[in-house]
Write a protein that holds these residues in place. Sequence first.
Motif, PDB file in Angstrom:
ATOM      1  N   THR A  31       0.812  -1.218   0.000  1.00 19.73           N
ATOM      2  CA  THR A  31       0.000   0.000   0.000  1.00 19.73           C
ATOM      3  C   THR A  31       0.847   1.270   0.000  1.00 19.73           C
ATOM      4  N   SER A  35      -0.079   4.035  -2.481  1.00 20.43           N
ATOM      5  CA  SER A  35      -0.355   5.400  -2.014  1.00 20.43           C
ATOM      6  C   SER A  35       0.317   6.433  -2.914  1.00 20.43           C
ATOM      7  N   THR A  85      -7.011   9.580   0.671  1.00 26.93           N
ATOM      8  CA  THR A  85      -6.221   8.480   0.107  1.00 26.93           C
ATOM      9  C   THR A  85      -6.736   7.078   0.432  1.00 26.93           C
ATOM     10  N   ILE A  89      -6.816   3.890  -2.184  1.00 24.91           N
ATOM     11  CA  ILE A  89      -5.922   2.746  -1.959  1.00 24.91           C
ATOM     12  C   ILE A  89      -6.744   1.463  -1.843  1.00 24.91           C
TER      13      ILE A  89
END
Length: 194
Positions: A31, A35, A85, A89
Motif C-alpha cells: 500500500t 499510495s 487516500t 488505496i
Amino acid sequence: MIAVGLTGGIASGKSMVAEILRECGAYIIDTDILSREVVAPGTVGAEMLAARFPAAFTDGALDRRTLKNIVFNDAASLRDLNAITHPLIARAVDERLRACDATVAVVVAPLLYESGLEKKVELVINVTADPELRIQRLVKRDTITVDLARAILKSQLDEAERCRRADVVIDNNGDVKTLRDEVKLLYNQIAERG
C-alpha cells in the motif's frame, strides 16, 4: 488464494518480512506503493490533495516531505489526508486481489486497521519492534528529525492494540536469520491452509 494482511508500525520491518514472503512465493500488494500511484500527477487523487494541501505542491508536483510535515503536526490535516487516500488505496487493493493467481496474497499496510483493509484479508500478521529502535531506523531511513519520527509513531495505532488484533505477531528485535526462518515457516503454514 488466501489473503493476508501484513501490518506493523512504521520502521518495524514490514518491508523485510514482505520481501521474505515474496521470496517464498507470495504475491505482494504494497500500500505504500499504491499510495504513491493513487496521487501521481494527473490522477484524481493528486487533484484532491492539491485542493486540500496546496502548500505541499511545487510546480504541480507533490512534495511528500512538505506534506509529511503538514499532516504529522496537525491531526485534522492527517484525517483529511486519510479521508482522501484510503478509499483510493482500498480500490487499488481490490483490483490487485482480483487479479492475483498466487496461493498467498499479502497486503502490506502500515495502516491496515485505520484504513479498514483488515476486512479484505483472512489473516493478519503484525510486525513489531522496540519503539526506540523504530525511531532510530526511521531517522536514518528518511533523514528526518527525532521529533518528527516520534510524531509519526504517535499518530499510528497503539502497538499493544495492533498486537491484540493480529492473528500472528512477529517480533523484529532480533537478527535477520531468525526473522527469515520464522517468516518462511509461517509462509508454509499459510500456504498449506490456502
